[in-house]
Design a protein around this motif. Structure first.
Motif, PDB file in Angstrom:
ATOM      1  N   SER A   1      -6.387   2.032   8.147  1.00 55.77           N
ATOM      2  CA  SER A   1      -7.345   2.662   7.401  1.00 55.77           C
ATOM      3  C   SER A   1      -7.449   4.195   7.647  1.00 55.77           C
ATOM      4  O   SER A   1      -7.659   4.944   6.609  1.00 55.77           O
ATOM      5  CB  SER A   1      -8.797   1.986   7.830  1.00 55.77           C
ATOM      6  OG  SER A   1      -8.586   0.565   7.527  1.00 55.77           O
TER       7      SER A   1
ATOM      8  N   PRO B   1      -7.190   8.737  -5.506  1.00 55.84           N
ATOM      9  CA  PRO B   1      -8.675   8.766  -5.156  1.00 55.84           C
ATOM     10  C   PRO B   1      -9.465   7.562  -5.707  1.00 55.84           C
ATOM     11  O   PRO B   1     -10.387   6.940  -4.870  1.00 55.84           O
ATOM     12  CB  PRO B   1      -9.122  10.095  -5.959  1.00 55.84           C
ATOM     13  CG  PRO B   1      -7.980  10.967  -5.854  1.00 55.84           C
ATOM     14  CD  PRO B   1      -6.619   9.925  -5.833  1.00 55.84           C
TER      15      PRO B   1
ATOM     16  N   LYS C   1      -0.073   2.456  -3.571  1.00 58.06           N
ATOM     17  CA  LYS C   1      -1.369   3.154  -3.427  1.00 58.06           C
ATOM     18  C   LYS C   1      -1.426   4.513  -3.296  1.00 58.06           C
ATOM     19  O   LYS C   1      -2.684   5.030  -3.063  1.00 58.06           O
ATOM     20  CB  LYS C   1      -2.291   1.995  -2.720  1.00 58.06           C
ATOM     21  CG  LYS C   1      -2.366   0.778  -3.253  1.00 58.06           C
ATOM     22  CD  LYS C   1      -3.224   0.470  -4.328  1.00 58.06           C
ATOM     23  CE  LYS C   1      -3.145  -1.072  -4.889  1.00 58.06           C
ATOM     24  NZ  LYS C   1      -3.883  -1.107  -6.016  1.00 58.06           N
TER      25      LYS C   1
ATOM     26  N   GLU D   1      -8.235   4.635  -5.649  1.00 55.57           N
ATOM     27  CA  GLU D   1      -7.911   3.509  -4.855  1.00 55.57           C
ATOM     28  C   GLU D   1      -8.782   3.588  -3.744  1.00 55.57           C
ATOM     29  O   GLU D   1      -8.391   2.698  -2.685  1.00 55.57           O
ATOM     30  CB  GLU D   1      -6.447   3.270  -4.942  1.00 55.57           C
ATOM     31  CG  GLU D   1      -5.701   3.211  -6.079  1.00 55.57           C
ATOM     32  CD  GLU D   1      -6.105   1.701  -6.623  1.00 55.57           C
ATOM     33  OE1 GLU D   1      -6.416   0.842  -5.966  1.00 55.57           O
ATOM     34  OE2 GLU D   1      -5.665   1.451  -7.980  1.00 55.57           O
ATOM     35  N   ARG D   2      -9.372   4.610  -3.151  1.00 57.18           N
ATOM     36  CA  ARG D   2      -9.840   4.637  -1.837  1.00 57.18           C
ATOM     37  C   ARG D   2     -10.884   3.609  -1.601  1.00 57.18           C
ATOM     38  O   ARG D   2     -11.756   3.306  -2.246  1.00 57.18           O
ATOM     39  CB  ARG D   2     -10.572   6.083  -1.432  1.00 57.18           C
ATOM     40  CG  ARG D   2      -9.268   7.085  -1.437  1.00 57.18           C
ATOM     41  CD  ARG D   2      -9.720   8.489  -1.246  1.00 57.18           C
ATOM     42  NE  ARG D   2      -8.687   9.322  -1.400  1.00 57.18           N
ATOM     43  CZ  ARG D   2      -8.644  10.838  -1.209  1.00 57.18           C
ATOM     44  NH1 ARG D   2      -9.805  11.369  -1.531  1.00 57.18           N
ATOM     45  NH2 ARG D   2      -7.606  11.564  -1.401  1.00 57.18           N
TER      46      ARG D   2
ATOM     47  N   HIS E   1      -6.039   6.796   4.457  1.00 57.43           N
ATOM     48  CA  HIS E   1      -7.486   6.708   3.438  1.00 57.43           C
ATOM     49  C   HIS E   1      -7.243   8.134   2.437  1.00 57.43           C
ATOM     50  O   HIS E   1      -7.408   7.989   1.334  1.00 57.43           O
ATOM     51  CB  HIS E   1      -8.771   6.976   3.971  1.00 57.43           C
ATOM     52  CG  HIS E   1      -9.919   7.097   3.432  1.00 57.43           C
ATOM     53  ND1 HIS E   1     -10.306   6.181   2.932  1.00 57.43           N
ATOM     54  CD2 HIS E   1     -10.800   8.231   3.283  1.00 57.43           C
ATOM     55  CE1 HIS E   1     -11.553   6.681   1.968  1.00 57.43           C
ATOM     56  NE2 HIS E   1     -11.510   7.778   2.539  1.00 57.43           N
ATOM     57  N   LEU E   2      -6.924   9.165   3.150  1.00 57.77           N
ATOM     58  CA  LEU E   2      -6.827  10.338   2.423  1.00 57.77           C
ATOM     59  C   LEU E   2      -5.564  10.575   1.455  1.00 57.77           C
ATOM     60  O   LEU E   2      -5.602  11.473   0.446  1.00 57.77           O
ATOM     61  CB  LEU E   2      -7.021  11.689   3.230  1.00 57.77           C
ATOM     62  CG  LEU E   2      -8.408  11.800   3.934  1.00 57.77           C
ATOM     63  CD1 LEU E   2      -8.305  12.820   4.586  1.00 57.77           C
ATOM     64  CD2 LEU E   2      -9.487  11.780   2.859  1.00 57.77           C
ATOM     65  N   TYR E   3      -4.841   9.564   1.757  1.00 63.93           N
ATOM     66  CA  TYR E   3      -3.347   9.742   0.954  1.00 63.93           C
ATOM     67  C   TYR E   3      -3.505   8.847  -0.276  1.00 63.93           C
ATOM     68  O   TYR E   3      -2.620   8.744  -0.972  1.00 63.93           O
ATOM     69  CB  TYR E   3      -2.137   9.329   2.014  1.00 63.93           C
ATOM     70  CG  TYR E   3      -1.828  10.597   2.904  1.00 63.93           C
ATOM     71  CD1 TYR E   3      -0.901  11.578   2.242  1.00 63.93           C
ATOM     72  CD2 TYR E   3      -2.411  10.792   3.957  1.00 63.93           C
ATOM     73  CE1 TYR E   3      -0.623  12.612   2.799  1.00 63.93           C
ATOM     74  CE2 TYR E   3      -2.035  11.953   4.727  1.00 63.93           C
ATOM     75  CZ  TYR E   3      -0.924  12.882   4.104  1.00 63.93           C
ATOM     76  OH  TYR E   3      -0.702  14.033   4.924  1.00 63.93           O
ATOM     77  N   ARG E   4      -4.376   8.074  -0.161  1.00 61.48           N
ATOM     78  CA  ARG E   4      -4.671   7.049  -1.367  1.00 61.48           C
ATOM     79  C   ARG E   4      -4.892   7.638  -2.634  1.00 61.48           C
ATOM     80  O   ARG E   4      -5.739   8.792  -2.674  1.00 61.48           O
ATOM     81  CB  ARG E   4      -5.549   5.830  -0.925  1.00 61.48           C
ATOM     82  CG  ARG E   4      -4.999   4.766  -0.002  1.00 61.48           C
ATOM     83  CD  ARG E   4      -6.393   3.639   0.547  1.00 61.48           C
ATOM     84  NE  ARG E   4      -6.351   3.043  -0.573  1.00 61.48           N
ATOM     85  CZ  ARG E   4      -5.628   1.687  -0.389  1.00 61.48           C
ATOM     86  NH1 ARG E   4      -4.888   1.488   0.734  1.00 61.48           N
ATOM     87  NH2 ARG E   4      -6.045   0.656  -1.356  1.00 61.48           N
TER      88      ARG E   4
ATOM     89  N   THR F   1      -6.668  -4.698  -0.006  1.00 63.94           N
ATOM     90  CA  THR F   1      -6.077  -3.276  -0.032  1.00 63.94           C
ATOM     91  C   THR F   1      -5.162  -2.755  -1.049  1.00 63.94           C
ATOM     92  O   THR F   1      -4.966  -1.798  -1.339  1.00 63.94           O
ATOM     93  CB  THR F   1      -5.823  -2.846   1.590  1.00 63.94           C
ATOM     94  OG1 THR F   1      -4.719  -3.954   1.686  1.00 63.94           O
ATOM     95  CG2 THR F   1      -6.889  -3.030   2.450  1.00 63.94           C
TER      96      THR F   1
ATOM     97  N   ASN G   1       0.756  -1.050   0.296  1.00 64.35           N
ATOM     98  CA  ASN G   1      -0.034  -0.118  -0.132  1.00 64.35           C
ATOM     99  C   ASN G   1       0.762   1.378  -0.013  1.00 64.35           C
ATOM    100  O   ASN G   1       0.593   2.221  -0.761  1.00 64.35           O
ATOM    101  CB  ASN G   1      -0.883   0.058   1.186  1.00 64.35           C
ATOM    102  CG  ASN G   1      -2.168  -0.922   1.093  1.00 64.35           C
ATOM    103  OD1 ASN G   1      -3.042  -0.484   0.537  1.00 64.35           O
ATOM    104  ND2 ASN G   1      -2.035  -2.353   1.270  1.00 64.35           N
TER     105      ASN G   1
END
Length: 362
Positions: free
Chosen positions: A303, A312, A244, A314-315, A307-310, A360, A240
């Motif tokens: 999680s 978009p 990601k 891939e969220r 989340h906000l660094y994934r 994930t 990840n």
């Protein structure tokens, strides 16, 4: 411009290998088949300042670091304070508090001084941020220093009041700090390297099991399953991290910073749990609860942190989190109500991390 992790940073991290080992070992003091609340509290008392001391230097280098001689000399001095702090980590924490205090406060003072030095050389927003952090970190240092005038619980109340103020400074200055965003890729790499240290502690636990138990097929199978579990955690985290996440985001990095406290805590307790699971005097239900709680903290912290660094697209959606929680709960109730050999508790956790990793990082 990308920022590289320096050899000096890696050497600085090396010292924390010993610190993590010392702190995690505190959790292995079992009485009446469980870890009493006072022991776990001591573990947290040691772990949080350790994390924050490391974070302080990491963030300074991320924003203002250079390879010039003055900074190298200050980091060299910090290494001496780290060694003092490490030497204080044991079950008799009260008796070594002064050593711990000198090590921790010394580290924080040098970090604050580094920011003040940086403020003299920088301009505009970079100068303001360095000055803000360099000035307000002294409040926490001062409050923590008052702990020297107290005994018992009040000593730790004052210490942690100062640490809490220290931790709140970047949060209160979030708007200002966003004007000088962190180097996201560098910060993720730094936290990834510290995660490797935590996973290494699980490897130490596995080696400990192999060296203290009579070698037979059962012990070898247990060690093999433990290695698989560590590899699955490594795979899930780093796939990840590498594939990601949007490493170009311009942020204050606070989700990464504060979220990793709980990721690190969970990895440390998981490492202890791997060793505990085969101790003859441990309560089966306690260690099952301990291990699954550690994994639950990891799941929620991972999680929330990423989340906000994934990227978009891939969220993950809420339904994914519900699925992970449901799977973990199902495996927990299975091993809770059906007492099984220790190795199969690890197999259950391996199943969870395999599914978690697949969903994930695919």
């Amino acid at each position: 411009m990308p920022k590289k992790v320096t050899w000096l940073e890696l050497f600085f991290d090396l010292l924390f290998v010993g610190a993590i080992a010392s702190v995690t070992h505190v959790l292995l003091h079992i009485e009446d088949g469980v870890i009493h609340g006072t022991i776990f509290w001591k573990f947290v008392l040691m772990f949080v300042p350790l994390w924050w001391a490391w974070v302080g230097q990491t963030l300074f280098i991320n924003r203002y670091g250079n390879e010039l001689l003055p900074q190298r000399l200050l980091i060299g001095l910090e290494i001496m304070f780290v060694l003092l702090m490490i030497s204080s980590f044991n079950i008799q924490f009260d008796e070594t508090y002064i050593t711990f205090f000198i090590g921790y406060i010394g580290l924080r003072m040098i970090t604050a001084i580094q920011y003040l030095f940086a403020a003299k050389k920088e301009k505009a927003a970079r100068k303001n941020v360095a000055l803000f952090l360099g000035k307000y970190f002294w409040i926490g240092i001062f409050v923590s220093s008052l702990s020297l005038f107290f005994d018992g619980d009040w000593r730790y109340i004052m210490l942690y009041a100062g640490i809490l103020l220290d931790i709140l400074v970047p949060l209160l200055g979030r708007k200002k700090l966003r004007q000088v965003p962190i180097h996201t890729e560098h910060l993720l790499e730094r936290f990834g390297l510290f995660t490797i240290i935590l996973l290494g502690e699980s490897i130490v636990s596995i080696i400990s099991v192999l060296s203290t138990e009579v070698m037979d097929a059962g012990v070898i199978f247990y060690a093999a399953c433990a290695i698989v579990l560590v590899l699955l955690i490594w795979w899930q985290y780093f796939d990840n991290l590498e594939k990601k996440l949007d490493k170009e985001q311009l942020t204050a990095g606070q989700l990464i910073i504060y979220g990793h406290l709980f990721i690190f805590l969970s990895l440390s307790t998981t490492a202890a749990g791997i060793k505990m699971l085969v101790l003859p005097d441990i309560s089966y239900h306690f260690v099952v609860f301990f291990l699954f709680s550690s994994v639950l903290v990891y799941l929620l912290a991972f999680s929330g942190t990423f989340h906000l660094y994934r990227v978009p697209e891939e969220r993950l959606a809420w339904i994914h989190l519900a699925l992970f929680l449901g799977l973990l709960a199902g495996l927990f109730f299975l091993v809770w109500f059906v007492t099984i050999p220790a190795v199969f508790v690890l197999v259950a956790l391996c199943i969870f991390f395999f599914v978690f990793g697949m969903m994930t990082s695919k």
